[in-house]
Design a protein around this motif. Sequence first.
Motif, short mmCIF file in Angstrom:
data_model
loop_
_atom_site.label_atom_id
_atom_site.label_comp_id
_atom_site.label_asym_id
_atom_site.label_seq_id
_atom_site.Cartn_x
_atom_site.Cartn_y
_atom_site.Cartn_z
N ILE A 1 -8.43 5.84 9.80
CA ILE A 1 -8.80 5.49 8.42
C ILE A 1 -10.25 5.89 8.21
O ILE A 1 -11.15 5.38 8.89
N ARG B 1 -7.96 5.71 -4.18
CA ARG B 1 -9.24 5.75 -4.89
C ARG B 1 -10.27 4.84 -4.23
O ARG B 1 -11.40 4.71 -4.73
N LYS C 1 3.12 12.99 -5.97
CA LYS C 1 3.60 12.09 -4.92
C LYS C 1 2.59 10.94 -4.82
O LYS C 1 1.84 10.83 -3.85
N ILE D 1 -2.47 9.59 3.44
CA ILE D 1 -2.61 8.83 2.18
C ILE D 1 -4.06 8.98 1.72
O ILE D 1 -4.98 8.88 2.54
N LEU E 1 3.07 -3.93 -8.41
CA LEU E 1 1.86 -3.25 -7.89
C LEU E 1 1.82 -1.76 -8.23
O LEU E 1 0.81 -1.11 -7.95
N SER E 2 2.87 -1.21 -8.80
CA SER E 2 2.89 0.23 -9.15
C SER E 2 2.26 0.41 -10.53
O SER E 2 2.95 0.52 -11.54
N ARG E 3 0.94 0.46 -10.61
CA ARG E 3 0.23 0.34 -11.88
C ARG E 3 -0.59 1.56 -12.26
O ARG E 3 -1.58 1.47 -12.98
N LEU E 4 -0.17 2.74 -11.79
CA LEU E 4 -0.97 3.94 -12.07
C LEU E 4 -1.09 4.23 -13.57
O LEU E 4 -2.10 4.78 -14.01
N GLY F 1 -1.43 0.71 -6.58
CA GLY F 1 -0.70 1.97 -6.29
C GLY F 1 -1.54 3.18 -6.66
O GLY F 1 -1.00 4.24 -7.00
N ASP F 2 -2.86 3.05 -6.59
CA ASP F 2 -3.80 4.04 -7.11
C ASP F 2 -4.17 5.05 -6.02
O ASP F 2 -5.26 5.00 -5.45
N GLY F 3 -3.22 5.95 -5.73
CA GLY F 3 -3.48 6.95 -4.70
C GLY F 3 -2.28 7.87 -4.54
O GLY F 3 -1.32 7.80 -5.31
N PHE G 1 0.14 10.47 -1.53
CA PHE G 1 0.43 10.69 -0.11
C PHE G 1 1.20 11.98 0.11
O PHE G 1 1.76 12.55 -0.82
N LEU H 1 0.83 -1.22 0.00
CA LEU H 1 0.00 0.00 0.00
C LEU H 1 0.86 1.25 0.00
O LEU H 1 0.61 2.19 -0.75
N GLN H 2 1.86 1.28 0.85
CA GLN H 2 2.64 2.52 1.04
C GLN H 2 3.40 2.93 -0.21
O GLN H 2 3.49 4.10 -0.54
N GLY I 1 -5.37 1.36 -3.50
CA GLY I 1 -4.03 1.81 -3.11
C GLY I 1 -3.07 0.64 -3.06
O GLY I 1 -1.93 0.71 -3.54
N LYS J 1 1.56 11.53 8.19
CA LYS J 1 1.46 11.02 6.83
C LYS J 1 -0.01 10.98 6.45
O LYS J 1 -0.84 10.47 7.20
N ILE K 1 -3.49 5.95 14.11
CA ILE K 1 -3.90 5.93 12.71
C ILE K 1 -5.42 6.14 12.63
O ILE K 1 -6.18 5.52 13.37
N LEU L 1 1.34 6.76 -5.13
CA LEU L 1 1.73 5.56 -4.37
C LEU L 1 2.54 4.55 -5.19
O LEU L 1 3.02 3.56 -4.63
N ILE M 1 -6.23 7.98 4.89
CA ILE M 1 -5.45 7.35 5.97
C ILE M 1 -4.52 8.40 6.56
O ILE M 1 -3.62 8.89 5.87
#
Lengths: 270, 270
Positions: free
Chosen positions: B4, B85, B140, B82, A142-145, B22-24, B26, A19-20, B18, B80, B2, B142, B103
């Motif tokens: 959420i 989507r 920036k 985040i 997983l980095s699929r933007l 990686g759809d997001g 931060f 996620l991060q 996310g 932080k 945290i 994810l 998050i």
Amino acid sequence: MILINGRATSEIEVTDRGLQYGDGLFETIAVVSGRAVLYASHLKRLEADCRRLAIPVPEREVLDKEVAHLCQGISRGVLKIIVTRGSGGRGYRSPPQPQPTRILSIHPWPDYPAISSEYGITLRICRTPLGHNPYLAGMKHLSRLEQVLARNEWDDPMIPEGVMLDLQGYVIGGTMSNLFIVQEGNLQTPDLSSCGVAGVMRAFILEQAFALDLKVTVCSLTLLDLKRAEELFICNSLMGLWPVRRFEETEYPLGSVTQCLQRRIYSQLS
Amino acid sequence: MILINGRATSEIEVTDRGLQYGDGLFETIAVVSGRAVLYASHLKRLEADCRRLAIPVPEREVLDKEVAHLCQGISRGVLKIIVTRGSGGRGYRSPPQPQPTRILSIHPWPDYPAISSEYGITLRICRTPLGHNPYLAGMKHLSRLEQVLARNEWDDPMIPEGVMLDLQGYVIGGTMSNLFIVQEGNLQTPDLSSCGVAGVMRAFILEQAFALDLKVTVCSLTLLDLKRAEELFICNSLMGLWPVRRFEETEYPLGSVTQCLQRRIYSQLS
């Protein structure tokens, strides 16, 4: 059903690097009659990509057991395996001894219309380009933007896929598929050493083409090459092989090479 | 702690995009005396990048309240934020009405040695290149595997940062920082229209340089430009500004422009 490190749960730690930072890999696998199709090839790619990212490879025996458990009784479905670098590390830096997270989940079979594989589909072109990076090229990470942005460019349910180009304008593949053209009876498919995902179905088609005595060239393809192609098709682990009948202004026949490959693939995998 | 979507928990749904793609986005924000430093600038970037990705912008009032709650009583820490989507959609395609995941988390201040900002640091060079993609450049987001791979290239605790180049060999920045050189008393910093993250501290330094009557050029920088620079420094929201004293074989003085900017930044932000 979802298994995370063997435990039935649907939630992961928010600190997970998947996620991060998109720090992980995944496989999308067809399940037919309780069996994960091309499972050995998917595992081979997953293991190779784990090594490229220096993520510890999941124990094969554990994975096999979990996959068998999840696929049991599934007549037709989708198995997704995600492996992340787990939690920890400060910032981008990995922890010295990463404890990977293993996420296995079963999903319903997508509602693909039968006509897509029988008659073929319409393809469009995407504006979002694929950036080059030989260090990441070919991997299903997983980095699929880029793919998310490309897939969000259209909403027409009659167009199931879009073609992505790299920044130089070379054709790389679909947002979720690989692509082949037929030229003078032989196959050509884009070189994926700078970007794109080297699909398991693409690798399977390369093998089958060899068995059928078709010559295959892995090379740079332009839009003009696609326009002039005798036949065009796309593939992935769920769709298998779909003929393309229209790409922007160009129409293609339901060609004999495509149909011959498709028959062979479906017979090998059923 | 945290939060959420406003709820105190440390787990998110595995279906969150996310994690899946990686759809997001931060933000990493310094917290000093219960206050999020440069909060307005961070929010402005977050909102602008949400618009670029077509992720609904989090409600400002809700975010402000949660940030205030988390930062309360923190004398020095890291916040932080985040925004993903959320869950849903089939494959890469977004759901028609995304319900974003928000998050917020508080972390301890990193154990940066005081010497880094006072005396300066040693920089190294990374092999992992940054791919170009104008559709993602500056954000920036994810999908950060390039930075993860670059940061994993070295383990020497005496070297806190590495320089990343694009595929053409131009300098873009550090794995977690932006970079400036001083040349003939004025500033130059890499153009980020093709790749890299446009940091909030970078933007703040550009403003402060303007106030100090320093000329700033945003341009293409080569390794030779770095080698020939009078001064070199890096910046991000946590470190502020760190002078670079050594980059590979080249040594740099603790220069007056760097020190003047650093004093101004620390006085503005404390």
